[in-house]
Scaffold this motif. Structure first.
Motif, PDB file in Angstrom:
ATOM      1  N   TYR A  27       0.839  -1.223   0.000  1.00  0.00           N
ATOM      2  CA  TYR A  27       0.000   0.000   0.000  1.00  0.00           C
ATOM      3  C   TYR A  27       0.858   1.251   0.000  1.00  0.00           C
ATOM      4  O   TYR A  27       0.395   2.333  -0.289  1.00  0.00           O
ATOM      5  CB  TYR A  27      -0.965  -0.029   1.194  1.00  0.00           C
ATOM      6  CG  TYR A  27      -0.372   0.403   2.503  1.00  0.00           C
ATOM      7  CD1 TYR A  27       0.370  -0.492   3.275  1.00  0.00           C
ATOM      8  CD2 TYR A  27      -0.500   1.703   2.957  1.00  0.00           C
ATOM      9  CE1 TYR A  27       0.946  -0.088   4.454  1.00  0.00           C
ATOM     10  CE2 TYR A  27       0.066   2.121   4.139  1.00  0.00           C
ATOM     11  CZ  TYR A  27       0.802   1.210   4.886  1.00  0.00           C
ATOM     12  OH  TYR A  27       1.380   1.626   6.059  1.00  0.00           O
ATOM     13  N   PRO A 172      -4.575   4.962   3.782  1.00  0.00           N
ATOM     14  CA  PRO A 172      -5.394   4.182   2.834  1.00  0.00           C
ATOM     15  C   PRO A 172      -6.856   4.648   2.834  1.00  0.00           C
ATOM     16  O   PRO A 172      -7.441   4.867   3.882  1.00  0.00           O
ATOM     17  CB  PRO A 172      -5.266   2.747   3.368  1.00  0.00           C
ATOM     18  CG  PRO A 172      -3.942   2.733   4.068  1.00  0.00           C
ATOM     19  CD  PRO A 172      -3.807   4.091   4.680  1.00  0.00           C
ATOM     20  N   GLY A 271     -11.733  -0.387  18.908  1.00  0.00           N
ATOM     21  CA  GLY A 271     -10.299  -0.635  19.094  1.00  0.00           C
ATOM     22  C   GLY A 271      -9.528  -0.028  17.932  1.00  0.00           C
ATOM     23  O   GLY A 271     -10.112   0.575  17.045  1.00  0.00           O
TER      24      GLY A 271
HETATM   25  N1  SAJ Z   1      -9.390   5.080  14.741  1.00  0.00           N
HETATM   26  C1  SAJ Z   1     -10.290   5.301  15.794  1.00  0.00           C
HETATM   27  N2  SAJ Z   1     -10.628   6.597  16.083  1.00  0.00           N
HETATM   28  C2  SAJ Z   1     -10.098   7.652  15.377  1.00  0.00           C
HETATM   29  C3  SAJ Z   1      -9.190   7.388  14.320  1.00  0.00           C
HETATM   30  C4  SAJ Z   1      -8.849   6.105  14.017  1.00  0.00           C
HETATM   31  O1  SAJ Z   1     -10.771   4.373  16.443  1.00  0.00           O
HETATM   32  O2  SAJ Z   1     -10.461   8.800  15.681  1.00  0.00           O
HETATM   33  C5  SAJ Z   1      -8.999   3.697  14.436  1.00  0.00           C
HETATM   34  C6  SAJ Z   1      -9.371   3.296  13.028  1.00  0.00           C
HETATM   35  O3  SAJ Z   1     -10.675   2.741  12.990  1.00  0.00           O
HETATM   36  C7  SAJ Z   1      -8.303   2.252  12.703  1.00  0.00           C
HETATM   37  C8  SAJ Z   1      -7.083   2.737  13.486  1.00  0.00           C
HETATM   38  O4  SAJ Z   1      -7.585   3.613  14.496  1.00  0.00           O
HETATM   39  O5  SAJ Z   1      -8.688   0.993  13.194  1.00  0.00           O
HETATM   40  C9  SAJ Z   1      -6.050   3.453  12.611  1.00  0.00           C
HETATM   41  O6  SAJ Z   1      -6.715   4.494  11.975  1.00  0.00           O
HETATM   42  P1  SAJ Z   1      -5.945   5.521  10.961  1.00  0.00           P
HETATM   43  O7  SAJ Z   1      -6.958   6.480  10.462  1.00  0.00           O
HETATM   44  O8  SAJ Z   1      -4.743   6.071  11.605  1.00  0.00           O
HETATM   45  O9  SAJ Z   1      -5.614   4.577   9.760  1.00  0.00           O
HETATM   46  P2  SAJ Z   1      -4.303   3.999   9.071  1.00  0.00           P
HETATM   47  O10 SAJ Z   1      -3.492   3.260  10.067  1.00  0.00           O
HETATM   48  O11 SAJ Z   1      -4.745   3.304   7.849  1.00  0.00           O
HETATM   49  O12 SAJ Z   1      -3.491   5.242   8.476  1.00  0.00           O
HETATM   50  C10 SAJ Z   1      -2.603   5.849   9.234  1.00  0.00           C
HETATM   51  C11 SAJ Z   1      -2.552   7.275   8.732  1.00  0.00           C
HETATM   52  N3  SAJ Z   1      -3.860   7.883   9.042  1.00  0.00           N
HETATM   53  C12 SAJ Z   1      -4.113   9.177   9.206  1.00  0.00           C
HETATM   54  O13 SAJ Z   1      -3.222   9.985   9.305  1.00  0.00           O
HETATM   55  C13 SAJ Z   1      -5.538   9.582   9.250  1.00  0.00           C
HETATM   56  C14 SAJ Z   1      -1.412   7.847   9.394  1.00  0.00           C
HETATM   57  O14 SAJ Z   1      -1.600   7.713  10.786  1.00  0.00           O
HETATM   58  C15 SAJ Z   1      -0.169   7.198   8.880  1.00  0.00           C
HETATM   59  O15 SAJ Z   1       0.320   7.986   7.803  1.00  0.00           O
HETATM   60  C16 SAJ Z   1      -0.400   5.812   8.336  1.00  0.00           C
HETATM   61  O16 SAJ Z   1      -1.346   5.173   9.110  1.00  0.00           O
HETATM   62  C17 SAJ Z   1       0.918   5.045   8.389  1.00  0.00           C
HETATM   63  O17 SAJ Z   1       1.163   4.358   7.415  1.00  0.00           O
HETATM   64  O18 SAJ Z   1       1.641   5.197   9.372  1.00  0.00           O
END
Ligand code: SAJ
Length: 439
Positions: A27, A172, A271
């Motif tokens: 990805y 993503p 979670g």
């Molecule tokens: N989640 C919550 N509450 C929130 C935000 C997220 O419960 O308010 C959960 C989501 O459902 C998910 C997890 O946390 O299960 C991770 O969410 P995420 O939005 O951080 O998703 P990722 O891991 O796909 O993408 C993240 C990137 N996201 C954003 O910046 C919004 C970023 O943190 C990083 O650039 C990327 O992972 C990475 O590759 O490190």
């Protein structure tokens, strides 16, 4: 001599004649490869998974954010090819490593994929090459692990080759921020390496931000993701407190986010999943322990987030008990199993935690997730259902774990006896009903 090398390399980058290699077409790697290809570079993707290489050759994308069209376009223009043959590394001017950095069985960093990739680079390295690590890892990995391996054949970093860390920033499913318009951090082992990496990424990304070292660049990424895990854990804890107070956490957050400064909304859920947020901060806490430093925030946040599946099941159990039912005699429908909406990815998904607990509690489970036409979990085949009236009526409760788009939530609300919505998707769609309970 080094100076001539650098000048020649810089010219090749500027006129886009430099050959770019991406190790790991996941990805992160596949979108990055296509971003370089779109700018006219000749890109070679080196991917260990032969099925992925086959799919790419057929123009079939396995990455949510990359369409078959975009892939076929690059293949047609012959600016991108995929292979499993790492000997082609010697043809490259730049090698960018985008391999997974999971946790080992004892939840410690597993950098075996990085080691495998950088060893392939070492075996095929030649003078004048740029080597970039993009995989999220603990501060020091580039300097302590990659540098000795790459210099072991006698070449010198900053003179014969250039070594940089540049964290991937991929979200993503995010339509607004793609590779090209997300600012890119770069940090080289030597100043010359940082300079070369800036020129390279300037060709495809609108804003490139150099920092003082490779370790600083590694730390920037971990601060970003630790910021997220801690704030998600905070709002999960507040959600549990609001339930005790009989308050609606979603109302509280919506009101709080009217504050135009000094606040940023995060949302509770079942979670924290994905291969980044639950994992990357543990790389930092592991490294901190090497320095005798205990990262209390990270450890506490991880434990709060990891307790959410159990909290969700306990809440579900109470809802059923209020209706004189028990888990082991209930028919439960799980709506969504991906770790987050609109992606096909189960890694560290909280749904796995919820399902595992419900299986132990002997609940009868079915699921619906448009991204997963079949699912085998803990050796048990889960039954996917069709969202039709007859099927829906048979469930004692539906549990929303992932709020995928493109589902007729109004139809669900009018055909399910009880819905426990851990994502407030119904609330956000303005669908109110007595049979819908929010986290
Ligand atoms: N989640 C919550 N509450 C929130 C935000 C997220 O419960 O308010 C959960 C989501 O459902 C998910 C997890 O946390 O299960 C991770 O969410 P995420 O939005 O951080 O998703 P990722 O891991 O796909 O993408 C993240 C990137 N996201 C954003 O910046 C919004 C970023 O943190 C990083 O650039 C990327 O992972 C990475 O590759 O490190």
């Amino acid at each position: 001599m080094a100076h001539d090398n650098t000048r020649y390399l810089k010219t090749k980058i500027k006129n886009r004649k430099a050959v770019i290699g991406i190790i790991g077409l996941g990805y992160v790697g596949l979108p990055l490869a296509l971003a370089f290809a779109k700018k006219g570079f000749n890109v070679i993707g080196i991917e260990i998974d032969k099925d992925r290489v086959k799919n790419i050759k057929k123009g079939v994308s396995y990455i949510t954010d990359i369409s078959n069209g975009a892939l076929r376009d690059a293949l047609r223009k012959r600016t991108f090819q995929a292979t499993s043959d790492s000997k082609l590394i010697r043809k490259l001017d730049a090698v960018i490593i985008c391999v997974p950095t999971p946790l080992g069985k004892d939840r410690e960093p597993d950098i075996s994929y990085i080691r495998q990739a950088v060893t392939k680079v070492k075996d095929n390295i030649r003078k004048g090459q740029i080597v970039v690590l993009e995989s999220t890892t603990y501060p020091g990995t580039t300097r302590e692990i990659l540098l000795p391996i790459l210099e072991s054949g006698g070449l010198k970093e900053g003179k014969d080759f250039y070594l940089i860390f540049s964290p991937e920033r991929v979200d993503p499913g995010n339509e607004s921020y793609r590779t090209e318009n997300t600012p890119k951090i770069i940090g080289g082992i030597s100043r010359r390496s940082t300079e070369i990496a800036k020129l390279l990424y300037d060709q495809i990304i609108s804003e490139v931000v150099p920092v003082s070292s490779a370790s600083a660049a590694e730390m920037v990424k971990l601060l970003e993701n630790t910021f997220r895990i801690v704030n998600i854990a905070l709002v999960n804890e507040i959600a549990l407190l609001c339930e005790k107070f009989g308050m609606d956490i979603w109302e509280i957050i919506d009101a709080a986010k009217t504050k135009p400064y000094g606040y940023m909304p995060f949302y509770p859920g079942p979670g924290v999943g994905g291969h980044c947020i639950p994992v990357d901060p543990l790389y930092l806490s592991w490294k901190a322990k090497e320095h005798g430093f205990e990262t209390k925030f990270i450890d506490l946040a991880s434990s709060i987030n990891e307790s959410m599946p159990q909290n969700v099941v306990e809440r579900l159990e109470k809802l059923l008990a209020d209706r004189k039912k028990t888990l082991d005699r209930s028919n439960i429908l799980l709506l969504g199993i991906s770790y987050k909406k609109d992606v096909k990815d189960l890694r560290e998904s909280p749904s796995i935690g919820v399902i595992t607990i419900l299986q132990k509690r002997r609940a009868k489970l079915s699921y619906y997730d448009p991204y997963f036409p079949f699912l085998k979990l803990n050796g048990i085949d889960m039954k996917p259902i069709k969202l039709d009236k007859r099927e829906l009526e048979g469930f004692d409760c539906a549990l929303v774990l992932t709020d995928h788009s493109g589902i007729d939530y109004r139809f669900l609300a009018s055909n399910l006896k009880l819905i426990f919505d851990t994502r407030n998707i119904f609330g956000r769609l303005g669908i109110k009903s007595r049979n819908i309970v929010k986290l």
